[in-house]
Design a protein around this motif. Structure first.
Motif, PDB file in Angstrom:
ATOM      1  N   ASN A 138      46.586  93.720  31.515  1.00 46.33           N
ATOM      2  CA  ASN A 138      46.799  92.360  31.020  1.00 46.33           C
ATOM      3  C   ASN A 138      45.572  91.492  31.346  1.00 46.33           C
ATOM      4  N   THR A 140      45.078  88.443  31.232  1.00 42.52           N
ATOM      5  CA  THR A 140      45.323  87.134  31.849  1.00 42.52           C
ATOM      6  C   THR A 140      45.423  87.223  33.370  1.00 42.52           C
ATOM      7  N   GLU A 169      50.712  92.025  45.517  1.00 46.36           N
ATOM      8  CA  GLU A 169      51.282  91.569  44.250  1.00 46.36           C
ATOM      9  C   GLU A 169      51.192  92.674  43.202  1.00 46.36           C
ATOM     10  N   PRO A 278      38.245  91.145  16.673  1.00 44.13           N
ATOM     11  CA  PRO A 278      39.384  90.808  17.556  1.00 44.13           C
ATOM     12  C   PRO A 278      39.227  91.290  18.996  1.00 44.13           C
ATOM     13  N   PHE A 279      38.343  92.253  19.233  1.00 43.29           N
ATOM     14  CA  PHE A 279      38.203  92.770  20.595  1.00 43.29           C
ATOM     15  C   PHE A 279      37.167  91.996  21.413  1.00 43.29           C
ATOM     16  N   PRO A 283      42.703  87.453  25.009  1.00 42.55           N
ATOM     17  CA  PRO A 283      43.312  86.252  25.577  1.00 42.55           C
ATOM     18  C   PRO A 283      43.219  86.246  27.096  1.00 42.55           C
ATOM     19  N   GLY A 284      42.829  85.097  27.660  1.00 38.70           N
ATOM     20  CA  GLY A 284      42.790  84.988  29.113  1.00 38.70           C
ATOM     21  C   GLY A 284      41.484  85.458  29.718  1.00 38.70           C
TER      22      GLY A 284
ATOM     23  N   GLY B  71      52.927  83.020  39.878  1.00 42.72           N
ATOM     24  CA  GLY B  71      53.690  84.266  39.898  1.00 42.72           C
ATOM     25  C   GLY B  71      54.564  84.486  38.678  1.00 42.72           C
ATOM     26  N   ARG B  73      55.232  85.715  35.248  1.00 42.29           N
ATOM     27  CA  ARG B  73      54.452  86.555  34.365  1.00 42.29           C
ATOM     28  C   ARG B  73      55.283  87.395  33.393  1.00 42.29           C
ATOM     29  N   PHE B 142      46.715  91.289  18.677  1.00 40.47           N
ATOM     30  CA  PHE B 142      45.456  91.049  19.384  1.00 40.47           C
ATOM     31  C   PHE B 142      44.330  91.955  18.889  1.00 40.47           C
ATOM     32  N   ALA B 143      44.673  92.845  17.949  1.00 38.33           N
ATOM     33  CA  ALA B 143      43.653  93.704  17.355  1.00 38.33           C
ATOM     34  C   ALA B 143      43.403  93.319  15.894  1.00 38.33           C
ATOM     35  N   LEU B 144      43.906  92.141  15.498  1.00 36.54           N
ATOM     36  CA  LEU B 144      43.756  91.687  14.110  1.00 36.54           C
ATOM     37  C   LEU B 144      42.747  90.552  14.013  1.00 36.54           C
ATOM     38  N   ARG B 179      47.924  81.244  23.085  1.00 37.98           N
ATOM     39  CA  ARG B 179      47.432  82.617  22.962  1.00 37.98           C
ATOM     40  C   ARG B 179      47.405  83.290  24.328  1.00 37.98           C
ATOM     41  N   GLU B 180      46.927  82.550  25.324  1.00 40.69           N
ATOM     42  CA  GLU B 180      46.843  83.125  26.666  1.00 40.69           C
ATOM     43  C   GLU B 180      48.240  83.373  27.245  1.00 40.69           C
ATOM     44  N   ALA B 183      49.939  86.389  25.776  1.00 36.21           N
ATOM     45  CA  ALA B 183      49.434  87.632  26.370  1.00 36.21           C
ATOM     46  C   ALA B 183      50.010  87.834  27.769  1.00 36.21           C
ATOM     47  N   ARG B 184      50.105  86.748  28.519  1.00 36.62           N
ATOM     48  CA  ARG B 184      50.642  86.867  29.878  1.00 36.62           C
ATOM     49  C   ARG B 184      52.043  87.478  29.852  1.00 36.62           C
ATOM     50  N   PHE B 185      52.874  87.016  28.901  1.00 35.14           N
ATOM     51  CA  PHE B 185      54.272  87.446  28.889  1.00 35.14           C
ATOM     52  C   PHE B 185      54.512  88.709  28.069  1.00 35.14           C
ATOM     53  N   TRP B 187      51.949  91.244  26.981  1.00 31.10           N
ATOM     54  CA  TRP B 187      50.838  92.198  26.803  1.00 31.10           C
ATOM     55  C   TRP B 187      51.276  93.639  27.005  1.00 31.10           C
ATOM     56  N   ASN B 188      51.991  93.869  28.079  1.00 28.32           N
ATOM     57  CA  ASN B 188      52.266  95.259  28.456  1.00 28.32           C
ATOM     58  C   ASN B 188      53.486  95.318  29.362  1.00 28.32           C
TER      59      ASN B 188
END
Lengths: 398, 264
Positions: A138, A140, A169, A278-279, A283-284, B71, B73, B142-144, B179-180, B183-185, B187-188
């Motif tokens: 991530n 961010t 963390e 895009p790469f 973001p962040g 914290g 996320r 995020f790849a567009l 946007r940020e 991604a924080r929430f 992304w993965n």
């Protein structure tokens, strides 16, 4: 001054055969493993030559790219820890915020330090934006992970009397006890890179070696930010050995030949930013404020010549690159003069990270470039008296 | 009571975190949870909803000018934040309406507790994994390129186009923060919580899935599969709308929501 030779170990045969991106999405079908093997062996031969002629060695890693085949830098370090005898081995860097397992990083680097009998310089880096898709980390929280991984690796390398516990963390371990123990006490020297003044100050407060890459005559303000942080923490000025600069280097007895080599090495700059749009800015990766400026189309130039002219280092002439302090190019005399003029500009710079090979520069040209540099420039740089560090620090404080 | 135009500056503090919140309209209470593109594109839909509901439209932590607690996320964290908000405002029998990321938050709230909720509306919802591990249920936004993104997410891409050179600073910064924060929430794992699917059976209140017919970021099949897991949930399509039906068809969107919520 120390001089580290650096090559990105590019897979250049496909540099003119891509569809708008040399990174992330370029299909690996374009990589012929037989050609790649020959290139790896050639690049390692050139690194071994450095060991014989008094140059130190720098390695790095990038992912999913024809600009750099070294996708796992610890492999190159392992080969060279065994195959070289004298050169320091700088990894710049190891993108520790991306790694799932910092214990593994501590084990790998400790092992390299031991096999090389204490020749490792340990550069920890954030990683460029294009590394995000490969790790899927991530973006961010990349720097939060970076600092926790950093703290953990240092603790792991400096704990010698049994296991310790880590419940942070991002990373969790209960019985940490790294074997083999590092050779250099308390741990191999730590380096990092940055292009931001706030991060430069943080690195100064920690006293780490700070490298900037291709920042030319914008370097001084980053070094000064480092000086502020360093003086605030340690109460005296940082020596030139705390500063490193990555510049392209092309030297030849014949001016025209030097220009030709400089132009080929500049191929690194011309290809490094060929990335699917895009790469380029996940973001962040930069602050919302900086992103807001970019949305407005306000992107400040990053390259400047000595007289303050803005240039795009990814698409400009050899002359402009020389004027910008990005490329040191010419006869041995000229190259020496360019480098020390740059050191003066910086208020001292004790580690030249020399990109003496890139892209289409052939093995023969590379060998000649490195050998000539080592014979006719390096001894003079070793003897060069750096500017007064205290005076440079005082100028910042004033 | 605040009107939307005046209430842009309205804010409240929930457990120490200050967020913006629009409060407007009269009628049964309705909590509107905005999509990943932020609160501004939802203005027209909020106005329509306020014609027959008492609307609470917070700006999620990390978006707009809302603070992001240290914290925080995950969407799981956000769902607890909104459970606290519902307690603090002592809202009862509320209709919770979410679009895309907002719908994911709504689902995460509902699997934990529907004690304060009467109904749930999920528009072009993300949040679960439907296909196999090598199938991309949700386009990798995020790849567009910007243009590709607009074409996948809007029926009429010009609706999503924004002229950042002309917008006020606060709105440009909000777009960057959106946007940020997204991604924080998300992304993965990418725009979903692997555990959510097995918890959806806990949603035992009337639920409506609304789906913009031209969403190419998410397929209608994904939406129908999602809907099938929520007990008794209904599925309705909104024509001439993409991933953000509240933005492209605010009137139709509000009519469907209000009819389902029994406000009309």
């Amino acid at each position: 001054m120390r001089v580290y030779q650096f090559t990105e170990q590019a897979y250049f045969p496909t540099w003119n055969d891509h569809s708008g991106s040399l990174r992330v999405i370029l299909p690996n079908r374009k990589c012929d493993p037989h050609v790649a093997a020959d290139l790896f062996h050639r690049y390692y031969d050139e690194y071994q030559l450095c060991d014989e002629i008094g140059l130190d060695i720098m390695l790095n890693e990038h992912h999913q790219t024809a600009t750099c085949m070294s996708s796992t830098v610890v492999v190159g370090l392992a080969v060279l820890a065994r195959a070289t005898k004298k050169a320091r081995l700088l990894v710049l860097g190891y993108p520790i915020g991306h790694r799932p397992d910092p214990l593994r990083v501590a084990e790998e680097l400790s092992t390299i330090d031991v096999i090389s009998r204490g020749r490792l310089d340990m550069g920890f880096i954030k990683g460029i934006p294009y590394e995000i898709p490969a790790s899927n980390r991530n973006p961010t929280e990349l720097m939060d992970r970076f600092w926790e991984a950093h703290d953990f690796i240092i603790k792991a390398m400096t704990t010698h009397d049994g296991t310790f516990n880590w419940e942070g963390e991002f990373f969790h371990y209960r019985q940490v006890n790294v074997w083999p123990r590092v050779w250099q006490e308390p741990h191999p020297p730590i380096w990092s890179t940055t292009g931001s003044s706030s991060q430069a100050r943080v690195l100064g407060e920690r006293g780490y070696v700070m490298a900037t890459l291709g920042t030319g005559f914008g370097t001084r303000k980053l070094y000064d930010a480092y000086r502020k942080g360093y003086v605030a923490k340690f109460g005296h000025a940082p020596g030139a050995d705390r500063f490193a600069y990555l510049g392209l280097v092309a030297v030849a007895h014949d001016k025209e030949e030097a220009r030709k080599r400089g132009d080929l090495i500049a191929g690194y700059l011309r290809t490094s930013a060929i990335v699917h749009v895009p790469f380029r800015n996940p973001p962040g990766y930069v602050s919302p404020e900086d992103n807001a400026r970019m949305l407005r189309g306000e992107t400040p130039p990053r390259g400047f010549t000595k007289d303050g002219r803005a240039i795009n280092i990814h698409a400009t002439s050899v002359d402009d690159l020389i004027d910008a302090g990005v490329l040191f190019c010419g006869t041995p005399d000229e190259v020496y003069q360019q480098i020390i003029a740059f050191c003066d500009h910086c208020g001292g710079m004790g580690n030249l990270l020399m990109m003496g090979q890139a892209g289409f520069l052939t093995h023969e040209q590379t060998v000649d470039n490195l050998t000539l540099f080592s014979r006719e420039v390096l001894p003079r740089l070793k003897a060069y008296q750096q500017p007064d560090a205290e005076a440079a620090a005082k100028a910042v404080a004033a | 009571m605040l009107q939307p135009a005046q209430s842009a500056a309205g804010s409240l503090v929930v457990e120490g975190t200050r967020i913006d919140m629009i409060e407007c309209g009269a009628g049964r209470p309705l909590l509107f949870l905005h999509a990943e593109n932020g609160i501004e594109p939802a203005a027209a839909a909020i106005e329509e909803l306020a014609k027959a509901a008492h609307v609470f439209a917070p700006t999620h932590p990390g978006f707009g000018r809302s603070e992001l607690p240290a914290g925080m996320r995950s969407v799981d964290d956000l769902s607890y934040f909104y459970l606290d908000l519902l307690d603090q405002l002592d809202l009862r029998d509320i209709t919770v309406v979410g679009v895309s990321l907002g719908a994911w938050i709504a689902a995460e709230i509902a699997v934990k507790s529907t004690a304060r909720m009467a109904r749930l509306v999920m528009a072009n919802a993300v949040g679960i994994k439907v296909g196999d591990r090598e199938s991309r249920d949700i386009a990798d936004i995020f790849a567009l390129t910007d243009q590709e993104y607009l074409e996948l997410t809007y029926c009429d891409p010009s609706v999503g186009q924004r002229d950042y050179k002309a917008l006020p600073d606060a709105e440009v910064l909000a777009a960057a923060r959106a946007r940020e924060a997204t991604a924080r929430f998300a992304w993965n794992p990418y725009f979903h919580d692997p555990r959510l699917k097995s918890r959806l059976h806990r949603i035992r209140i009337p639920t409506l899935f609304l789906w913009g017919s031209h969403d190419r970021m998410l397929s209608e099949a994904y939406g129908r599969a999602y809907c099938a897991i929520v007990p008794g949930a209904r599925f309705e399509v909104i024509d001439r709308a993409g991933h953000f039906p509240h933005q492209e068809q605010p009137k139709v969107f509000a009519e469907r929501v209000l009819a389902f919520a029994g406000n009309k």
